[in-house]
Design a protein around this motif. Structure first.
Motif, mmCIF file in Angstrom:
data_model
loop_
_atom_site.group_PDB
_atom_site.id
_atom_site.type_symbol
_atom_site.label_atom_id
_atom_site.label_comp_id
_atom_site.label_asym_id
_atom_site.label_seq_id
_atom_site.Cartn_x
_atom_site.Cartn_y
_atom_site.Cartn_z
ATOM 1 N N GLY A 1 -4.519 52.064 -91.704
ATOM 2 C CA GLY A 1 -4.278 52.497 -93.070
ATOM 3 C C GLY A 1 -3.252 51.756 -93.887
ATOM 4 N N LEU A 2 -2.807 50.580 -93.460
ATOM 5 C CA LEU A 2 -1.792 49.875 -94.240
ATOM 6 C C LEU A 2 -2.289 49.552 -95.647
ATOM 7 C CD1 LEU A 2 0.916 48.463 -94.601
ATOM 8 C CD2 LEU A 2 -0.053 46.428 -93.516
ATOM 9 N N THR A 3 -3.515 49.074 -95.748
ATOM 10 C CA THR A 3 -4.059 48.734 -97.067
ATOM 11 C C THR A 3 -4.033 49.945 -97.988
ATOM 12 O OG1 THR A 3 -5.478 47.007 -96.160
ATOM 13 C CG2 THR A 3 -6.088 47.896 -98.311
ATOM 14 N N GLU A 4 -4.463 51.082 -97.468
ATOM 15 C CA GLU A 4 -4.500 52.298 -98.275
ATOM 16 C C GLU A 4 -3.099 52.757 -98.676
ATOM 17 O OE1 GLU A 4 -8.213 51.695 -96.187
ATOM 18 O OE2 GLU A 4 -6.129 51.792 -95.445
ATOM 19 N N VAL A 5 -2.134 52.605 -97.763
ATOM 20 C CA VAL A 5 -0.750 52.969 -98.079
ATOM 21 C C VAL A 5 -0.235 52.146 -99.255
ATOM 22 C CG1 VAL A 5 1.626 52.844 -97.238
ATOM 23 C CG2 VAL A 5 -0.141 53.834 -95.790
ATOM 24 N N LEU A 6 -0.512 50.850 -99.231
ATOM 25 C CA LEU A 6 -0.043 49.983 -100.311
ATOM 26 C C LEU A 6 -0.788 50.254 -101.610
ATOM 27 C CD1 LEU A 6 0.389 46.623 -98.346
ATOM 28 C CD2 LEU A 6 2.162 48.242 -99.053
ATOM 29 N N GLN A 7 -2.077 50.487 -101.506
ATOM 30 C CA GLN A 7 -2.849 50.776 -102.717
ATOM 31 C C GLN A 7 -2.400 52.081 -103.356
ATOM 32 O OE1 GLN A 7 -6.804 50.574 -101.039
ATOM 33 N NE2 GLN A 7 -7.125 48.464 -101.745
ATOM 34 N N GLY B 1 0.477 53.063 -103.547
ATOM 35 C CA GLY B 1 1.711 52.760 -104.261
ATOM 36 C C GLY B 1 1.484 51.898 -105.481
ATOM 37 N N GLY B 2 0.210 51.675 -105.825
ATOM 38 C CA GLY B 2 -0.101 50.920 -107.032
ATOM 39 C C GLY B 2 -0.269 49.431 -106.834
ATOM 40 N N HIS B 3 -0.318 48.978 -105.573
ATOM 41 C CA HIS B 3 -0.449 47.551 -105.302
ATOM 42 C C HIS B 3 -1.910 47.154 -105.143
ATOM 43 C CE1 HIS B 3 3.873 47.079 -104.695
ATOM 44 N NE2 HIS B 3 3.833 48.208 -104.005
ATOM 45 N N ILE C 1 7.376 48.128 -94.753
ATOM 46 C CA ILE C 1 6.514 47.286 -95.577
ATOM 47 C C ILE C 1 6.442 47.813 -97.001
ATOM 48 C CG2 ILE C 1 4.121 46.548 -95.930
ATOM 49 C CD1 ILE C 1 3.900 46.431 -92.817
ATOM 50 N N LYS C 2 6.222 49.104 -97.134
ATOM 51 C CA LYS C 2 6.155 49.688 -98.477
ATOM 52 C C LYS C 2 7.474 49.507 -99.210
ATOM 53 C CE LYS C 2 4.601 53.796 -100.957
ATOM 54 N NZ LYS C 2 5.661 53.727 -101.986
ATOM 55 N N GLN C 3 8.566 49.690 -98.508
ATOM 56 C CA GLN C 3 9.878 49.512 -99.110
ATOM 57 C C GLN C 3 10.077 48.069 -99.574
ATOM 58 O OE1 GLN C 3 13.042 50.393 -96.372
ATOM 59 N NE2 GLN C 3 14.644 50.323 -97.921
ATOM 60 N N ILE C 4 9.611 47.113 -98.792
ATOM 61 C CA ILE C 4 9.764 45.702 -99.141
ATOM 62 C C ILE C 4 8.910 45.324 -100.329
ATOM 63 C CG2 ILE C 4 9.322 43.339 -98.360
ATOM 64 C CD1 ILE C 4 9.923 44.444 -95.465
ATOM 65 N N ASP D 1 7.546 47.065 -102.594
ATOM 66 C CA ASP D 1 7.842 47.757 -103.835
ATOM 67 C C ASP D 1 8.871 47.006 -104.668
ATOM 68 O OD1 ASP D 1 6.028 49.744 -103.464
ATOM 69 O OD2 ASP D 1 7.464 51.276 -102.833
ATOM 70 N N SER D 2 9.574 46.041 -104.050
ATOM 71 C CA SER D 2 10.481 45.185 -104.838
ATOM 72 C C SER D 2 9.676 44.266 -105.726
ATOM 73 C CB SER D 2 11.366 44.353 -103.909
ATOM 74 O OG SER D 2 10.611 43.403 -103.201
ATOM 75 N N ASP D 3 8.503 43.849 -105.237
ATOM 76 C CA ASP D 3 7.527 43.034 -105.925
ATOM 77 C C ASP D 3 8.149 41.725 -106.421
ATOM 78 O OD1 ASP D 3 4.711 44.288 -107.832
ATOM 79 O OD2 ASP D 3 4.993 42.408 -106.744
ATOM 80 N N LEU D 4 7.286 40.819 -106.883
ATOM 81 C CA LEU D 4 7.741 39.564 -107.465
ATOM 82 C C LEU D 4 8.214 39.804 -108.898
ATOM 83 C CD1 LEU D 4 4.921 37.158 -106.274
ATOM 84 C CD2 LEU D 4 7.263 37.188 -105.468
#
Length: 269
Positions: free
Chosen positions: A12-18, A20-22, A260-263, A265-268
């Motif tokens: 579920g990593l992809t779903e977790v990131l999605q 969060g709006g990624h 990963i989500k914490q990292i 979320d800083s985004d470029l």
């Protein structure tokens, strides 16, 4: 440990990131040639990874590398395309051996030595845009199982090293204050490398290399990421060395997902 990256994706990593709006796209890099020699294979993969990271950066995407071993960060740094990169490297080990100093012959124990240009120079020259990383641009965190001579070589080279003992003495925030300040003034951006064996295996077992009762807590690593984001621009990251065989309760998987989500979320910027 090669099962780690797929384990993240199938859980579920992809779903977790999605959620969060990624916007997420995934690619699997595999060795394409028929004959497989360990060292040559590794460097072919580093080369391919450098090309993919460079492409992601050109499109303003955040490169997140899920890797079975630590050497992948060599390719990630080469693909960064910045003149003054730095790396913050969480690891129980020093990763600063060379073919001349190693007693195990384990290529994965040479990641930082390769990145700084101390060894395998002919092969690193085949990686697009590879430039040796100044040791002064390295902050190694959470070490507790360095080989004989590694700490001395890291110190002599100018790398900053904060082992578990130093962090325990002062707390994570006080321990990181000075080295993060020094690093942020020297580099334009940082690659964040997390070998999950930096964690205490009693809380989050990552693999079978270290099954002791020490290491960083999940909360300490989480707080460290927060502090790093306050001081530095994180533009890519590696999560490495996870063997789900040792994580029967899913604790390490859950912790790594949170990191990963914490990292990202800083985004470029």
């Amino acid at each position: 440990m090669g099962r780690g990256p797929e384990h993240f994706l199938t859980n579920g990593l992809t779903e977790v990131l999605q959620s969060g709006g990624h916007e997420v796209s995934t690619e699997t890099l595999e060795f394409q040639k028929e004959f497989r020699a360990e060292v040559a294979t590794q460097f072919e993969l580093y080369k391919s990874l450098a090309e993919h990271v460079a492409e992601a950066r050109q499109h303003n995407r955040f490169p997140l590398i899920l890797s079975g071993n630590c050497g992948a960060t060599v390719g990630a740094l080469a693909g960064a395309g910045t003149k003054r990169p730095g790396v913050i490297w969480f690891d129980a080990h020093g990763e600063f051996n060379t073919p001349e100093t190693t007693t195990s012959g384990f290529l994965d124990g040479m990641g930082l030595a390769i990145a700084t240009g101390l060894c395998w120079k002919n092969l690193t020259a085949s990686i697009p845009d590879f430039q040796p990383l100044p040791a002064e641009h390295i902050l190694l965190l959470g070490g507790r199982d360095l080989d004989a001579g590694e700490r001395e070589r890291l110190d002599q080279a100018g790398a900053m090293v904060l082992d578990c003992a130093a962090i325990e003495q002062t707390g994570i925030r006080n321990a990181l204050e000075a080295p993060l300040s020094k690093l942020s003034s020297a580099v334009e951006e940082v690659h964040l490398h997390i070998d999950l064996d930096a964690l205490n295996p009693k809380e989050a077992p990552a693999n079978g290399f270290l099954m002791d009762e020490s290491g960083l807590s999940v909360q300490q690593l989480r707080e460290a990421i927060t502090l790093i984001k306050e001081r530095s621009k994180i533009t890519s990251a590696t999560i490495a060395s996870f063997d789900p065989t040792y994580d029967s309760e899913g604790k390490t998987l859950q912790a790594a997902m949170e990191f990963i989500k914490q990292i990202v979320d800083s985004d470029l910027k």
